[in-house]
Design a protein around this motif. Structure first.
Motif, PDB file in Angstrom:
ATOM      1  N   VAL A 119     -15.616 -15.915   1.802  1.00  0.00           N
ATOM      2  CA  VAL A 119     -14.464 -15.335   1.099  1.00  0.00           C
ATOM      3  C   VAL A 119     -14.593 -13.825   1.141  1.00  0.00           C
ATOM      4  O   VAL A 119     -15.697 -13.279   0.982  1.00  0.00           O
ATOM      5  CB  VAL A 119     -14.420 -15.839  -0.356  1.00  0.00           C
ATOM      6  CG1 VAL A 119     -13.371 -15.077  -1.150  1.00  0.00           C
ATOM      7  CG2 VAL A 119     -14.136 -17.337  -0.394  1.00  0.00           C
ATOM      8  N   ARG A 120     -13.466 -13.154   1.381  1.00  0.00           N
ATOM      9  CA  ARG A 120     -13.494 -11.689   1.487  1.00  0.00           C
ATOM     10  C   ARG A 120     -12.678 -11.078   0.354  1.00  0.00           C
ATOM     11  O   ARG A 120     -11.594 -11.550   0.004  1.00  0.00           O
ATOM     12  CB  ARG A 120     -12.904 -11.240   2.818  1.00  0.00           C
ATOM     13  CG  ARG A 120     -12.909  -9.719   3.001  1.00  0.00           C
ATOM     14  CD  ARG A 120     -12.153  -9.302   4.241  1.00  0.00           C
ATOM     15  NE  ARG A 120     -12.736  -9.878   5.435  1.00  0.00           N
ATOM     16  CZ  ARG A 120     -12.278  -9.634   6.672  1.00  0.00           C
ATOM     17  NH1 ARG A 120     -11.225  -8.845   6.841  1.00  0.00           N
ATOM     18  NH2 ARG A 120     -12.858 -10.204   7.719  1.00  0.00           N
ATOM     19  N   LEU A 121     -13.216  -9.988  -0.225  1.00  0.00           N
ATOM     20  CA  LEU A 121     -12.500  -9.185  -1.221  1.00  0.00           C
ATOM     21  C   LEU A 121     -12.420  -7.757  -0.713  1.00  0.00           C
ATOM     22  O   LEU A 121     -13.431  -7.189  -0.292  1.00  0.00           O
ATOM     23  CB  LEU A 121     -13.218  -9.233  -2.571  1.00  0.00           C
ATOM     24  CG  LEU A 121     -12.557  -8.460  -3.714  1.00  0.00           C
ATOM     25  CD1 LEU A 121     -12.775  -9.169  -5.042  1.00  0.00           C
ATOM     26  CD2 LEU A 121     -13.101  -7.029  -3.832  1.00  0.00           C
ATOM     27  N   SER A 122     -11.213  -7.151  -0.741  1.00  0.00           N
ATOM     28  CA  SER A 122     -11.005  -5.782  -0.260  1.00  0.00           C
ATOM     29  C   SER A 122     -10.344  -4.961  -1.349  1.00  0.00           C
ATOM     30  O   SER A 122      -9.439  -5.436  -2.054  1.00  0.00           O
ATOM     31  CB  SER A 122     -10.124  -5.773   0.994  1.00  0.00           C
ATOM     32  OG  SER A 122     -10.711  -6.537   2.031  1.00  0.00           O
ATOM     33  N   ILE A 123     -10.809  -3.725  -1.503  1.00  0.00           N
ATOM     34  CA  ILE A 123     -10.232  -2.777  -2.466  1.00  0.00           C
ATOM     35  C   ILE A 123      -9.775  -1.557  -1.682  1.00  0.00           C
ATOM     36  O   ILE A 123     -10.590  -0.838  -1.091  1.00  0.00           O
ATOM     37  CB  ILE A 123     -11.257  -2.393  -3.545  1.00  0.00           C
ATOM     38  CG1 ILE A 123     -11.651  -3.643  -4.343  1.00  0.00           C
ATOM     39  CG2 ILE A 123     -10.698  -1.294  -4.447  1.00  0.00           C
ATOM     40  CD1 ILE A 123     -12.688  -3.393  -5.411  1.00  0.00           C
ATOM     41  N   GLN A 124      -8.453  -1.338  -1.652  1.00  0.00           N
ATOM     42  CA  GLN A 124      -7.836  -0.286  -0.828  1.00  0.00           C
ATOM     43  C   GLN A 124      -7.257   0.794  -1.735  1.00  0.00           C
ATOM     44  O   GLN A 124      -6.565   0.506  -2.701  1.00  0.00           O
ATOM     45  CB  GLN A 124      -6.742  -0.905   0.046  1.00  0.00           C
ATOM     46  CG  GLN A 124      -5.983   0.094   0.906  1.00  0.00           C
ATOM     47  CD  GLN A 124      -4.937  -0.608   1.757  1.00  0.00           C
ATOM     48  OE1 GLN A 124      -5.155  -1.694   2.257  1.00  0.00           O
ATOM     49  NE2 GLN A 124      -3.775   0.036   1.879  1.00  0.00           N
ATOM     50  N   ASP A 125      -7.567   2.060  -1.398  1.00  0.00           N
ATOM     51  CA  ASP A 125      -7.036   3.186  -2.186  1.00  0.00           C
ATOM     52  C   ASP A 125      -6.192   4.064  -1.284  1.00  0.00           C
ATOM     53  O   ASP A 125      -6.156   3.892  -0.064  1.00  0.00           O
ATOM     54  CB  ASP A 125      -8.170   3.975  -2.830  1.00  0.00           C
ATOM     55  CG  ASP A 125      -9.076   4.636  -1.813  1.00  0.00           C
ATOM     56  OD1 ASP A 125      -8.589   5.465  -1.022  1.00  0.00           O
ATOM     57  OD2 ASP A 125     -10.307   4.309  -1.797  1.00  0.00           O
ATOM     58  N   SER A 126      -5.494   5.032  -1.884  1.00  0.00           N
ATOM     59  CA  SER A 126      -4.654   5.978  -1.133  1.00  0.00           C
ATOM     60  C   SER A 126      -5.196   7.391  -1.278  1.00  0.00           C
ATOM     61  O   SER A 126      -4.435   8.357  -1.292  1.00  0.00           O
ATOM     62  CB  SER A 126      -3.197   5.900  -1.618  1.00  0.00           C
ATOM     63  OG  SER A 126      -3.120   6.224  -3.010  1.00  0.00           O
ATOM     64  N   GLY A 127      -6.549   7.488  -1.378  1.00  0.00           N
ATOM     65  CA  GLY A 127      -7.160   8.788  -1.575  1.00  0.00           C
ATOM     66  C   GLY A 127      -7.341   9.559  -0.277  1.00  0.00           C
ATOM     67  O   GLY A 127      -6.647   9.332   0.722  1.00  0.00           O
ATOM     68  N   SER A 128      -8.342  10.440  -0.268  1.00  0.00           N
ATOM     69  CA  SER A 128      -8.562  11.335   0.875  1.00  0.00           C
ATOM     70  C   SER A 128      -9.436  10.699   1.954  1.00  0.00           C
ATOM     71  O   SER A 128      -9.614  11.268   3.026  1.00  0.00           O
ATOM     72  CB  SER A 128      -9.217  12.637   0.397  1.00  0.00           C
ATOM     73  OG  SER A 128     -10.423  12.363  -0.289  1.00  0.00           O
ATOM     74  N   GLY A 129     -10.010   9.519   1.726  1.00  0.00           N
ATOM     75  CA  GLY A 129     -10.834   8.856   2.732  1.00  0.00           C
ATOM     76  C   GLY A 129     -12.219   9.486   2.843  1.00  0.00           C
ATOM     77  O   GLY A 129     -12.714  10.117   1.900  1.00  0.00           O
ATOM     78  N   PHE A 130     -12.868   9.339   4.010  1.00  0.00           N
ATOM     79  CA  PHE A 130     -14.216   9.878   4.216  1.00  0.00           C
ATOM     80  C   PHE A 130     -14.367  10.260   5.691  1.00  0.00           C
ATOM     81  O   PHE A 130     -13.558   9.902   6.553  1.00  0.00           O
ATOM     82  CB  PHE A 130     -15.288   8.863   3.817  1.00  0.00           C
ATOM     83  CG  PHE A 130     -15.148   7.526   4.477  1.00  0.00           C
ATOM     84  CD1 PHE A 130     -15.617   7.300   5.770  1.00  0.00           C
ATOM     85  CD2 PHE A 130     -14.522   6.481   3.809  1.00  0.00           C
ATOM     86  CE1 PHE A 130     -15.481   6.062   6.374  1.00  0.00           C
ATOM     87  CE2 PHE A 130     -14.382   5.243   4.424  1.00  0.00           C
ATOM     88  CZ  PHE A 130     -14.860   5.030   5.710  1.00  0.00           C
ATOM     89  N   ASP A 131     -15.426  11.031   5.964  1.00  0.00           N
ATOM     90  CA  ASP A 131     -15.717  11.452   7.337  1.00  0.00           C
ATOM     91  C   ASP A 131     -16.248  10.249   8.134  1.00  0.00           C
ATOM     92  O   ASP A 131     -17.254   9.653   7.755  1.00  0.00           O
ATOM     93  CB  ASP A 131     -16.765  12.570   7.321  1.00  0.00           C
ATOM     94  CG  ASP A 131     -16.999  13.163   8.708  1.00  0.00           C
ATOM     95  OD1 ASP A 131     -16.481  12.587   9.697  1.00  0.00           O
ATOM     96  OD2 ASP A 131     -17.698  14.192   8.807  1.00  0.00           O
ATOM     97  N   PRO A 132     -15.558   9.868   9.232  1.00  0.00           N
ATOM     98  CA  PRO A 132     -16.026   8.689   9.985  1.00  0.00           C
ATOM     99  C   PRO A 132     -17.464   8.821  10.466  1.00  0.00           C
ATOM    100  O   PRO A 132     -18.163   7.819  10.598  1.00  0.00           O
ATOM    101  CB  PRO A 132     -15.053   8.613  11.172  1.00  0.00           C
ATOM    102  CG  PRO A 132     -13.840   9.359  10.715  1.00  0.00           C
ATOM    103  CD  PRO A 132     -14.327  10.447   9.808  1.00  0.00           C
ATOM    104  N   ALA A 133     -17.909  10.043  10.710  1.00  0.00           N
ATOM    105  CA  ALA A 133     -19.272  10.222  11.211  1.00  0.00           C
ATOM    106  C   ALA A 133     -20.314   9.896  10.146  1.00  0.00           C
ATOM    107  O   ALA A 133     -21.485   9.705  10.457  1.00  0.00           O
ATOM    108  CB  ALA A 133     -19.462  11.653  11.712  1.00  0.00           C
TER     109      ALA A 133
END
Length: 726
Positions: free
Chosen positions: A632-646
């Protein structure tokens, strides 16, 4: 059809005999003559010539066809008075043996046929009459004379040579026939020599003549064998050797006869060879020995020498046949293998780990020196199942079950258990096993290694008592932020209790008292009290340091409880909460409080990530779904500034944080909790703005009966888009 066997009356008897023998061989070399009828005609002509040349009364030839083994009987001569079938009668009188072994007969027999006496003699066709027999009879009392015996013996010998050559010709290719021609020419040379010495033959004894002919046959047999072979007399003297022997040793027959006194045998092997040979001669039994023999270039090579006796019809040893088989390459390979095994044993015993091997049934057969020294036991004590005595009693059953499971799967596997050291202390080891298979994929052996993991075990334990402390710290750190939510959550049931109590009091003081309404009001009061108690109990469990308790968890219900604790923070920070719950979500296996801690940490991180967002709505979405058939998967999604992919991999490192006032332990602890639940936690960037943190954990197995009894109340529908109200 005569095949060229014509009569030349001008030639002498000896010349005619030689001529007919040559023609016989030439005729037998033709493929068409091997029809039984054609062969009988050729042999009949030869018997006619001998009958006339020697003035005999009877010649009878009994043969086996060289190719088909069909019997051939040919007789020439007069029918004597009183004999119905003279050849059959004579043969019956001479021997009762069905194989007509001429060696068992008398040299000359006087047989009464009717009123006459006939002198009869026989000659073998083949060394042991295996090809047939030639019988000659005459009424002359002095028959046979030396000349007659010699010529008949030579004729039988020529027939033997021709038939043997023809038989090989029929079974082999043209090259074999060429070799037979050479043998025939050699026989012809011997015959010519015999003709020159015919005047001296009368003075020799019959035994010496027979021995000479037999010696010729022995040399022919030896030369026909492609491997090195020697023929020795009954008392052990070298009598004949073939060409491979002469070429290998580079010595003459006379030199090889002195093999016990020269360098033909390696000095270290000479005495054992002589002793073995002497015992074999004395016992009259076959023998075998391995010894080194000097080649013509001075190099000694290993040979497997096999000697076996040749016996006559009476069981007496008449010759010894000694076969020499070159085994130098095999000896070198064996020595290389032994050296390789010694090197392998040294390597295995030098490895600083416990190495072992077991049979296909799991019983142990080998332990390296390091293993034996560690447990202070001998190899005999450890073999089969003796090794289990060194395993900690509390770990033995689990290790045995794991070992049986690995063997049943026929695949590599591992298990952990404690082994007792020579000083009596137990230390943790990782047992690893790999199967060895044959070409048909059957397991023929197991190889394993035990690696000490005591330090790793201690480190893991220390990391768990540390993770527990960190988890407790994160829970304590959230108390301040949750105080308002706690007050809000408890104030509702407490207000209900006060209101219901006042209503109940008014109903009871009314005239007349409203008892039914009062009872309903009391029930609502009890309900609100229990609700307040449950809230306090959940908060107490969330912030204490109790050990985790595994069970079946309704993830939707756990999420709702965490949301209830966080409503005040969402409202204060202006967060719009959306839930997208899948219908009929399976229960998950885990600890409810720990999973709620992870959800709470992810919700607060998402809320903090949107704290500086002013140009768009601060939307937070909680989504559940099935992750394949087993998770089972649980996801929490926000609309913030995100993060550096590196830096995505560093987000989950301990003490790494992107917050000004953060400690960097929340995500690290959360990942540890999820991994302990045999799941995974990861982060991704959204296509637009913000980030999504997700975790996936195993569901409760489908066959776990009664799993829904842990409190599954189904799932609420998704799509709640309105701002959550206090």
């Amino acid at each position: 059809m005569r095949y060229g066997l014509t009569n030349d009356k001008s030639a002498t008897e000896s010349e005619r005999l030689q001529w007919r023998a040559d023609e016989l061989f030439d005729v037998l070399s033709r493929p068409e003559v091997w029809r039984v009828g054609a062969l009988s005609q050729v042999l009949s002509d030869l018997l006619d010539m001998l009958l006339n040349a020697l003035q005999l009364d009877l010649l009878h030839l009994r043969l086996k066809h060289p190719i088909s083994s069909a019997p051939i009987d040919i007789g020439r001569g007069e029918q004597l008075q009183g004999a119905v079938s003279l050849p059959r009668d004579i043969l019956a009188i001479l021997s009762d043996s069905p194989d007509l072994d001429v060696r068992k007969w008398s040299s000359v027999s006087q047989i009464a046929i009717g009123d006459r006496t006939v002198s009869v003699t026989a000659f073998p066709i083949g060394l042991h009459s295996e090809l047939g027999v030639l019988v000659a009879a005459s009424r002359r009392p002095d028959f046979p004379g030396e000349t007659e015996r010699l010529r008949l013996s030579i004729a039988a010998n020529q027939m033997t040579i021709a038939l043997q050559a023809a038989r090989r010709f029929g079974k082999r290719q043209r090259i074999a026939a060429i070799i037979d021609r050479r043998l025939a020419r050699r026989a012809k040379e011997l015959f010519n020599k015999n003709q020159e010495l015919e005047a001296e033959i009368a003075a020799h004894k019959r035994l010496e003549e027979a021995r000479r002919i037999r010696d010729i046959d022995i040399q022919m047999v030896a030369d026909a064998v492609p491997a090195p072979i020697a023929i020795m007399t009954a008392d052990g003297r070298v009598e004949a050797v073939n060409r491979p022997v002469l070429e290998y040793f580079g010595k003459t027959l006379e030199e090889l006869q002195r093999w016990t006194a020269n360098d033909a045998v390696h000095p270290d092997d000479l005495a054992p060879s002589i002793e073995t040979w002497a015992k074999a001669v004395e016992a009259g039994e076959s023998y075998e020995i391995e010894s080194r023999h000097r080649r013509s270039d001075g190099v000694y090579r290993w040979f497997h020498v096999r000697g076996f006796p040749l016996r006559d019809g009476n069981g007496q040893i008449v010759r010894w046949c000694v076969l020499l088989i070159d085994i130098e390459d095999r000896k070198r390979a064996e020595e290389a293998l032994r050296a390789s095994e010694r090197n392998l044993n040294v390597i295995i015993n030098t490895i600083p780990a416990a190495v072992w091997s077991a049979r296909p049934d799991g019983s142990a057969e080998f332990f390296n020196q390091h293993y034996l020294e560690y447990v202070n036991r001998t190899s005999e004590q450890m073999r089969d199942w003796g090794w289990t005595a060194a395993v900690h009693p509390d770990d033995l059953n689990a290790l045995t079950r794991a070992w049986k499971s690995i063997m049943a799967s026929r695949q590599p596997g591992e298990a952990e258990a404690r082994l007792r050291r020579f000083d009596g202390t137990y230390r943790w080891f990782l047992f690893r096993a790999n199967p060895l298979r044959d070409r048909t994929d059957n397991v023929i052996k197991w190889f394993g290694i035990n690696i000490q993991i005591e330090d790793r075990k201690r480190a893991e334990e220390e990391l768990r008592e540390t993770q527990a402390k960190l988890a407790h710290m994160t829970r304590v750190m959230t108390i301040g932020e949750l105080t308002a939510s706690i007050a809000h959550e408890i104030s509702q049931p407490l207000s209900g209790i006060v209101t219901n109590s006042s209503t109940c009091l008014r109903m009871l003081t009314a005239d007349p008292p409203n008892l039914a309404g009062a009872r309903e009001t009391v029930r609502r009061t009890i309900r609100d009290g229990r609700r307040a108690s449950e809230i306090i109990a959940r908060l107490r469990a969330l912030f204490n340091r109790k050990a985790p308790v595994a069970g079946a968890v309704d993830l939707h219900e756990a999420i709702r409880e965490v949301i209830a604790l966080s409503l005040n923070k969402f409202d204060r920070d202006g967060v719009v909460l959306r839930t997208e719950f899948v219908e009929d979500l399976p229960l998950v296996a885990g600890d409810r409080v720990q999973l709620q801690q992870v959800i709470l940490n992810l919700l607060h991180n998402a809320t903090d990530a949107m704290s500086m967002t002013d140009d768009r709505a601060r939307e937070l979405t909680i989504r559940t779904e099935r992750d394949g058939d087993g998770a089972v998967r649980l996801s929490i999604q926000d609309s913030g500034s995100g993060f550096d992919p590196a830096l995505v991999d560093r987000l989950f490192e301990a003490f790494y944080t992107t917050k000004d006032e953060g400690m960097g332990i929340g995500l690290s602890v959360s990942r540890s909790i999820i991994e302990n639940h045999r799941g995974r936690l990861w982060a991704t960037l959204n296509e637009g703005r913000g980030a999504t943190f997700s975790f996936s954990i195993p569901r409760v197995p489908k066959d776990a009966g009664g799993a829904r009894g842990f409190g599954d109340r189904g799932a609420s529908g998704g799509g709640c888009a309105a701002r959550t109200e206090p």
